[in-house]
Design an enzyme around this catalytic site. Structure first.
Site, PDB file in Angstrom:
ATOM      1  N   ASP A   1       0.470  -1.276   0.008  1.00 40.18           N
ATOM      2  CA  ASP A   1      -0.009  -0.043  -0.352  1.00 40.18           C
ATOM      3  C   ASP A   1       1.045   1.390  -0.452  1.00 40.18           C
ATOM      4  O   ASP A   1       1.935   1.186   0.356  1.00 40.18           O
ATOM      5  CB  ASP A   1      -0.819   0.432   1.028  1.00 40.18           C
ATOM      6  CG  ASP A   1      -1.317   1.164   1.511  1.00 40.18           C
ATOM      7  OD1 ASP A   1      -1.985   1.307   0.704  1.00 40.18           O
ATOM      8  OD2 ASP A   1      -1.981   1.180   2.734  1.00 40.18           O
ATOM      9  N   LEU A   2       0.113   2.300  -0.333  1.00 38.51           N
ATOM     10  CA  LEU A   2       1.085   3.702  -0.884  1.00 38.51           C
ATOM     11  C   LEU A   2       1.288   4.179   0.852  1.00 38.51           C
ATOM     12  O   LEU A   2       2.379   4.332   1.293  1.00 38.51           O
ATOM     13  CB  LEU A   2       0.472   4.591  -1.534  1.00 38.51           C
ATOM     14  CG  LEU A   2       1.127   5.751  -1.338  1.00 38.51           C
ATOM     15  CD1 LEU A   2       3.162   5.454  -1.764  1.00 38.51           C
ATOM     16  CD2 LEU A   2       0.459   5.765  -2.888  1.00 38.51           C
ATOM     17  N   ASP A   3      -0.048   4.885   1.111  1.00 40.32           N
ATOM     18  CA  ASP A   3      -0.781   5.966   2.337  1.00 40.32           C
ATOM     19  C   ASP A   3      -0.598   5.410   3.808  1.00 40.32           C
ATOM     20  O   ASP A   3      -0.918   3.970   4.096  1.00 40.32           O
ATOM     21  CB  ASP A   3      -2.175   6.473   1.988  1.00 40.32           C
ATOM     22  CG  ASP A   3      -1.606   7.875   2.841  1.00 40.32           C
ATOM     23  OD1 ASP A   3      -0.383   8.095   2.865  1.00 40.32           O
ATOM     24  OD2 ASP A   3      -2.377   8.602   1.886  1.00 40.32           O
TER      25      ASP A   3
ATOM     26  N   THR B   1       0.734  11.163   2.590  1.00 36.83           N
ATOM     27  CA  THR B   1      -0.183  11.657   1.753  1.00 36.83           C
ATOM     28  C   THR B   1      -1.410  12.562   3.026  1.00 36.83           C
ATOM     29  O   THR B   1      -1.758  13.531   2.315  1.00 36.83           O
ATOM     30  CB  THR B   1      -0.450  11.706   0.560  1.00 36.83           C
ATOM     31  OG1 THR B   1      -1.451  10.741   1.362  1.00 36.83           O
ATOM     32  CG2 THR B   1       0.870  10.556   0.211  1.00 36.83           C
TER      33      THR B   1
ATOM     34  N   LYS C   1     -10.574  11.846   7.763  1.00 37.65           N
ATOM     35  CA  LYS C   1      -9.588  10.676   7.382  1.00 37.65           C
ATOM     36  C   LYS C   1     -10.500   9.374   6.918  1.00 37.65           C
ATOM     37  O   LYS C   1     -11.039   8.876   8.135  1.00 37.65           O
ATOM     38  CB  LYS C   1      -8.884  10.398   8.764  1.00 37.65           C
ATOM     39  CG  LYS C   1      -7.752  11.426   8.885  1.00 37.65           C
ATOM     40  CD  LYS C   1      -6.724  11.140   9.952  1.00 37.65           C
ATOM     41  CE  LYS C   1      -6.262  12.448  10.062  1.00 37.65           C
ATOM     42  NZ  LYS C   1      -5.530  12.403  11.197  1.00 37.65           N
TER      43      LYS C   1
ATOM     44  N   ILE D   1     -12.471   8.658   4.067  1.00 34.92           N
ATOM     45  CA  ILE D   1     -13.416   8.843   3.613  1.00 34.92           C
ATOM     46  C   ILE D   1     -13.632   9.480   2.143  1.00 34.92           C
ATOM     47  O   ILE D   1     -12.362  10.338   2.024  1.00 34.92           O
ATOM     48  CB  ILE D   1     -15.053   9.206   4.969  1.00 34.92           C
ATOM     49  CG1 ILE D   1     -14.651  10.851   4.637  1.00 34.92           C
ATOM     50  CG2 ILE D   1     -15.271   8.241   5.547  1.00 34.92           C
ATOM     51  CD1 ILE D   1     -15.571  11.786   5.449  1.00 34.92           C
TER      52      ILE D   1
ATOM     53  N   SER E   1      -2.909   0.416  -4.459  1.00 36.33           N
ATOM     54  CA  SER E   1      -2.597   2.029  -4.005  1.00 36.33           C
ATOM     55  C   SER E   1      -4.113   2.538  -4.826  1.00 36.33           C
ATOM     56  O   SER E   1      -4.204   2.563  -6.152  1.00 36.33           O
ATOM     57  CB  SER E   1      -2.105   2.975  -4.156  1.00 36.33           C
ATOM     58  OG  SER E   1      -2.953   4.171  -3.819  1.00 36.33           O
ATOM     59  N   ALA E   2      -5.040   2.302  -3.391  1.00 35.73           N
ATOM     60  CA  ALA E   2      -5.875   3.100  -4.611  1.00 35.73           C
ATOM     61  C   ALA E   2      -6.617   4.527  -4.966  1.00 35.73           C
ATOM     62  O   ALA E   2      -6.986   5.081  -5.818  1.00 35.73           O
ATOM     63  CB  ALA E   2      -7.497   2.933  -3.387  1.00 35.73           C
ATOM     64  N   SER E   3      -5.226   5.250  -4.385  1.00 37.88           N
ATOM     65  CA  SER E   3      -4.623   6.967  -5.475  1.00 37.88           C
ATOM     66  C   SER E   3      -4.640   6.253  -6.547  1.00 37.88           C
ATOM     67  O   SER E   3      -3.140   5.666  -6.811  1.00 37.88           O
ATOM     68  CB  SER E   3      -3.714   6.759  -4.181  1.00 37.88           C
ATOM     69  OG  SER E   3      -3.428   8.566  -5.102  1.00 37.88           O
ATOM     70  N   LYS E   4      -5.110   7.600  -7.809  1.00 38.57           N
ATOM     71  CA  LYS E   4      -4.633   7.754  -8.558  1.00 38.57           C
ATOM     72  C   LYS E   4      -3.301   8.542  -8.814  1.00 38.57           C
ATOM     73  O   LYS E   4      -3.130   8.374  -9.389  1.00 38.57           O
ATOM     74  CB  LYS E   4      -5.562   8.448  -9.687  1.00 38.57           C
ATOM     75  CG  LYS E   4      -6.870   7.805  -9.418  1.00 38.57           C
ATOM     76  CD  LYS E   4      -8.236   8.486 -10.394  1.00 38.57           C
ATOM     77  CE  LYS E   4      -9.508   7.363 -10.417  1.00 38.57           C
ATOM     78  NZ  LYS E   4     -10.165   7.046  -9.135  1.00 38.57           N
TER      79      LYS E   4
ATOM     80  N   LYS F   1     -11.054  -1.878  -1.146  1.00 43.76           N
ATOM     81  CA  LYS F   1     -10.692  -2.183  -0.010  1.00 43.76           C
ATOM     82  C   LYS F   1     -11.802  -2.225   1.051  1.00 43.76           C
ATOM     83  O   LYS F   1     -12.035  -1.851   0.698  1.00 43.76           O
ATOM     84  CB  LYS F   1      -9.731  -1.749   0.886  1.00 43.76           C
ATOM     85  CG  LYS F   1      -8.084  -2.414   0.137  1.00 43.76           C
ATOM     86  CD  LYS F   1      -7.076  -0.963   0.135  1.00 43.76           C
ATOM     87  CE  LYS F   1      -5.489  -0.525  -0.626  1.00 43.76           C
ATOM     88  NZ  LYS F   1      -5.435  -0.151  -0.224  1.00 43.76           N
TER      89      LYS F   1
ATOM     90  N   GLU G   1      -0.084  -3.090   4.872  1.00 48.26           N
ATOM     91  CA  GLU G   1      -0.947  -2.095   5.117  1.00 48.26           C
ATOM     92  C   GLU G   1      -0.716  -1.916   6.414  1.00 48.26           C
ATOM     93  O   GLU G   1      -0.572  -2.318   7.414  1.00 48.26           O
ATOM     94  CB  GLU G   1      -2.368  -2.819   4.975  1.00 48.26           C
ATOM     95  CG  GLU G   1      -2.882  -3.316   4.071  1.00 48.26           C
ATOM     96  CD  GLU G   1      -2.668  -1.615   3.132  1.00 48.26           C
ATOM     97  OE1 GLU G   1      -3.423  -0.668   3.538  1.00 48.26           O
ATOM     98  OE2 GLU G   1      -3.990  -1.734   2.056  1.00 48.26           O
ATOM     99  N   ASP G   2      -1.385  -0.614   6.561  1.00 43.46           N
ATOM    100  CA  ASP G   2      -1.949   0.559   8.060  1.00 43.46           C
ATOM    101  C   ASP G   2      -2.689   0.076   8.390  1.00 43.46           C
ATOM    102  O   ASP G   2      -3.338   1.371   9.518  1.00 43.46           O
ATOM    103  CB  ASP G   2      -0.765   1.968   7.547  1.00 43.46           C
ATOM    104  CG  ASP G   2      -1.532   2.873   6.650  1.00 43.46           C
ATOM    105  OD1 ASP G   2      -1.726   4.042   7.712  1.00 43.46           O
ATOM    106  OD2 ASP G   2      -2.318   1.816   5.899  1.00 43.46           O
TER     107      ASP G   2
END
Length: 225
Positions: free
Chosen positions: A16-18, A24, A52, A54, A123-126, A154, A178-179
């Site tokens: 995962d990224l964040d 971020t 956070k 949502i 990551s779900a982030s584009k 997720k 993951e976090d």
């Protein structure tokens, strides 16, 4: 909890990224704060914490509600405001540098690479590729799951299944990192070994738990498995 795989079966890591590679969330907060100021809504710690995890539109509704402005805008105007927030956010992440990599992550990626492990990003982030570029980590992630190809978020396992497929590995040959609790559930449902970074009471379903990114090393993972 029984570990799903023995250490020597593991060939790949899906990140995962964040909250794992960088954080971020601070940039999301700055971008929402900028929009709240523009809309004349008072920014508070309670509001910041409430946003956070949502979605963008739900976050906007929460801000408008906080200022009793939920009926002041058409749906079209709301979409435009949410887009403006994302533009603010992208401007903020453009200021990121390798100094924004979380502690221990760069040495861990080096360790994975020198030991021949394959690595992908889930990551779900584009904005994932942009963030990796700013952190100078693009080379470590030859494979990135494109969030546009996903039908479910997720805790659905889809993103982690894809993360393994991109590496041409079976899920049981991968460890997911993951976090968030929903992310750990996604890794487990994909039948991968899960590492949860953060509060072990929140991430109790993780196969392996590290309180902080700096604790994550191949040796520590080997011992945990």
């Amino acid at each position: 909890m029984m570990a799903k795989a023995k250490f020597d079966q593991i060939k790949g890591f899906v990140f995962d990224l964040d909250g794992v590679i960088t954080d971020t969330s601070v940039y999301h907060s700055i971008a929402w704060h900028q929009l709240a100021d523009k809309l004349g809504v008072t920014w508070t710690k309670t509001l910041e914490d409430g946003l956070k995890g949502i979605s963008r539109m739900d976050s906007l509704e929460m801000i408008l509600k906080a200022g009793n402005k939920e009926n002041d805008y058409t749906q079209e105007e709301k979409v435009a405001l949410a887009t403006e927030k994302n533009d603010n956010y992208v401007n903020e992440i453009m200021k990121m540098t390798p100094a924004n990599i979380l502690p221990g992550i760069k040495p861990f990626l080096d360790e994975l690479r020198s030991n021949g492990y394959l690595i992908s990003l889930a990551s779900a982030s584009k904005n994932g590729p942009t963030v990796l570029d700013k952190l100078a980590l693009t080379d470590y992630f030859p494979e990135i799951v494109d969030p546009a190809t996903l039908s479910k978020g997720k805790p659905d396992p889809e993103i982690y299944v894809k993360g393994a497929e991109l590496l041409n590995l079976k899920p049981e040959e991968c460890i997911g990192v993951e976090d968030a609790a929903a992310g750990v559930q996604a890794i487990n449902a994909a039948n991968e070994t899960s590492i949860g970074i953060g509060d072990p009471t929140i991430l109790s379903e993780a196969d392996i738990n590290f309180k902080e990114t700096a604790e994550m090393t191949l040796d520590a993972i080997k011992q945990a498995l």
